[in-house]
Scaffold this motif. Structure first.
Motif, PDB file in Angstrom:
ATOM      1  N   ALA A 106      32.138  41.692  31.800  1.00 30.32           N
ATOM      2  CA  ALA A 106      31.542  40.535  32.477  1.00 30.32           C
ATOM      3  C   ALA A 106      30.946  39.600  31.435  1.00 30.32           C
ATOM      4  CB  ALA A 106      30.470  40.979  33.464  1.00 30.32           C
ATOM      5  N   THR A 107      31.298  38.319  31.548  1.00 28.76           N
ATOM      6  CA  THR A 107      30.829  37.301  30.616  1.00 28.76           C
ATOM      7  C   THR A 107      30.180  36.159  31.399  1.00 28.76           C
ATOM      8  OG1 THR A 107      32.638  37.862  29.110  1.00 28.76           O
ATOM      9  CG2 THR A 107      31.532  35.753  28.751  1.00 28.76           C
ATOM     10  N   ARG A 108      28.923  35.874  31.091  1.00 23.05           N
ATOM     11  CA  ARG A 108      28.145  34.809  31.715  1.00 23.05           C
ATOM     12  C   ARG A 108      28.021  34.968  33.231  1.00 23.05           C
ATOM     13  NH1 ARG A 108      30.983  32.644  27.656  1.00 23.05           N
ATOM     14  NH2 ARG A 108      32.690  31.966  28.967  1.00 23.05           N
ATOM     15  N   SER A 109      28.083  36.193  33.691  1.00 21.97           N
ATOM     16  CA  SER A 109      27.889  36.485  35.111  1.00 21.97           C
ATOM     17  C   SER A 109      26.393  36.429  35.416  1.00 21.97           C
ATOM     18  CB  SER A 109      28.432  37.879  35.419  1.00 21.97           C
ATOM     19  OG  SER A 109      27.955  38.329  36.657  1.00 21.97           O
ATOM     20  N   ASN A 110      26.051  36.187  36.686  1.00 19.47           N
ATOM     21  CA  ASN A 110      24.629  36.195  37.014  1.00 19.47           C
ATOM     22  C   ASN A 110      24.135  37.576  37.416  1.00 19.47           C
ATOM     23  OD1 ASN A 110      25.519  36.470  39.630  1.00 19.47           O
ATOM     24  ND2 ASN A 110      24.625  34.586  40.384  1.00 19.47           N
ATOM     25  N   GLY A 111      24.964  38.601  37.268  1.00 17.98           N
ATOM     26  CA  GLY A 111      24.479  39.956  37.511  1.00 17.98           C
ATOM     27  C   GLY A 111      25.600  40.937  37.815  1.00 17.98           C
ATOM     28  N   VAL A 112      25.381  42.196  37.398  1.00 14.19           N
ATOM     29  CA  VAL A 112      26.354  43.262  37.592  1.00 14.19           C
ATOM     30  C   VAL A 112      25.635  44.479  38.168  1.00 14.19           C
ATOM     31  CG1 VAL A 112      27.942  44.849  36.418  1.00 14.19           C
ATOM     32  CG2 VAL A 112      27.776  42.468  35.670  1.00 14.19           C
ATOM     33  N   SER A 113      26.212  45.065  39.225  1.00 16.21           N
ATOM     34  CA  SER A 113      25.699  46.307  39.799  1.00 16.21           C
ATOM     35  C   SER A 113      26.831  47.315  39.902  1.00 16.21           C
ATOM     36  CB  SER A 113      25.117  46.076  41.202  1.00 16.21           C
ATOM     37  OG  SER A 113      23.930  45.338  41.124  1.00 16.21           O
ATOM     38  N   LEU A 114      26.578  48.532  39.406  1.00 19.58           N
ATOM     39  CA  LEU A 114      27.543  49.627  39.480  1.00 19.58           C
ATOM     40  C   LEU A 114      26.850  50.808  40.153  1.00 19.58           C
ATOM     41  CD1 LEU A 114      28.997  49.448  35.845  1.00 19.58           C
ATOM     42  CD2 LEU A 114      29.865  48.322  37.898  1.00 19.58           C
ATOM     43  N   ILE A 115      27.447  51.291  41.262  1.00 18.33           N
ATOM     44  CA  ILE A 115      26.817  52.340  42.049  1.00 18.33           C
ATOM     45  C   ILE A 115      27.854  53.410  42.402  1.00 18.33           C
ATOM     46  CG2 ILE A 115      25.593  52.862  44.192  1.00 18.33           C
ATOM     47  CD1 ILE A 115      24.796  49.820  44.196  1.00 18.33           C
ATOM     48  N   GLY A 116      27.613  54.635  41.957  1.00 19.84           N
ATOM     49  CA  GLY A 116      28.426  55.775  42.365  1.00 19.84           C
ATOM     50  C   GLY A 116      29.860  55.762  41.867  1.00 19.84           C
TER      51      GLY A 116
END
Length: 153
Positions: A106-116
């Motif tokens: 991810a580049t210049r994203s406003n956020g990353v969530s990784l779950i499970g």
């Protein structure tokens, strides 16, 4: 600009030339399998002008034997309305990738969530910093992810 969220569901993508899915609008990909491609899912346009890349949700997908990466999100700037925070949300997906191939970029994203999610490699388990590459993209949530080996029963 799209009015709603694109839905890609229960699909199998195999042996494509470059990538299985290229999107820029808000997109939900769920219960899909992507194998033997260059890239799995690419969000954003880098060579042409167009709307900014938007939110991507990936749920219960399997990525296998990709040569360039499983999921790539590129936004030209944090200043765009990326239609969601986090912009990238990946839930309960499995990544079986060769060494050196990133699962998430991810580049210049406003956020990353990784779950499970499960990140599996040959030999020693992959390290988070080897398979998850965030450039100017903050973590929003990182929980219950597993890094293991395909060689261990």
């Amino acid at each position: 600009e799209a009015e709603g969220e694109a839905l890609i569901e229960r699909c199998t993508f195999g042996t494509q030339l470059q990538r299985a899915i290229l999107t820029h609008q808000p997109t939900l990909v769920r219960d899909c399998a992507i194998a033997h491609n260059g890239q799995g899912i690419v969000v954003g346009f880098t060579a042409i002008e167009g709307p900014p890349s938007q939110r991507l949700r990936v749920e219960r997908c399997r990525f296998r034997e990709l040569t360039r990466g499983a999921i790539a999100v590129v936004c030209p700037s944090h200043d765009y309305d990326q239609k969601g925070d986090p912009q990238l949300l990946v839930i309960e997906s499995t990544f079986e990738l060769p060494a050196g191939v990133p699962a998430i970029r991810a580049t210049r994203s406003n956020g990353v969530s990784l779950i499970g999610n499960r990140f599996l490699g040959r030999g020693a388990p992959p390290q988070p910093g080897e398979v998850i590459l965030l450039v100017n993209s903050p973590w929003r949530e990182d929980r219950d992810n597993h890094f293991g080996s395909l060689d261990v029963p």
